[in-house]
Design an enzyme around this catalytic site. Sequence first.
Site: not given
Ligand code: DX5
Ligand code: ZN
Length: 224
Positions: A10, A35, A37, A39, A68, A70, A139, A144, A146-147, A177-179, A199-200
């Site tokens: 991401s 990926h 995002d 928003m 993605h 959002m 999700m 919204g 990352g991290g 997606d997420g964590g 992502g992170s």
């Molecule tokens: C959050 C995004 C994710 C985000 C994930 O709303 O859709 O794609 O970048 O980030 P990590 O992997 O750091 O949770």
């Molecule tokens: Zn995403």
Amino acid sequence: MDKTMIISPSILSCDHANIESEAHKIQSSDADWVHIDVMDGMFVPNMTFGLPIVKAFKKHTSKMLDVHLMIATPDQYAEHYIKSGAGMLTFHQEACTHIHRLIGHIKELGALCGIALNPATSLSTLEEIICDVDMVLLMTVNPGFGGQKFIQNSYSKISRCKEMILRRGSKALIEVDGGVDDTNAYALGEAGVDVLVSGSYLFGAEDFNLNVRKIKWPKKVSEV
Ligand code: DX5
Ligand code: ZN
């Protein structure tokens, strides 16, 4: 588990001052997709980037762009994102009234189609369209940012989604997606996940590709 995950880094967590080198980093790694995002500050309480960033990654990588959305009005923007390079276009169930129509529109434009569900959204609507989509994005944090911390009770939802896909004879992939990191990649694969967004964990790493490999072949790498 010998499974090879599809890895979709991401770019929310990449260095935005160096888009070209970040694109090359992904391009030369074992990651599979990119990926992106999008928003709008309405569907989620954050704003990121739009069409120019999709075009920039299209220019600098041949990996599939996994976009993605959002945003509150995905039907209004689908065509623009596909024409800018999205290979997979995912919209949120919660943001769309005419889901069947939008799936048809995305496919007519030649892209793969994903549908995303927030953590509190039930799988029930999917029953009607599970054979029409190429991917379900579950999700595993509230969208919204990352991290954030992975929501542990996502495993049950993933298993129930996998059961529905098998029962209905759908070919849809499951993306989470997420964590996502090396502490949960193996269990996610066991639960039925095909695609990991991260992502992170990836962009915060000293060695980006080592972390890609750790979650792509979770058992093999963690056993080394
Ligand atoms: C959050 C995004 C994710 C985000 C994930 O709303 O859709 O794609 O970048 O980030 P990590 O992997 O750091 O949770
Ligand atoms: Zn995403």
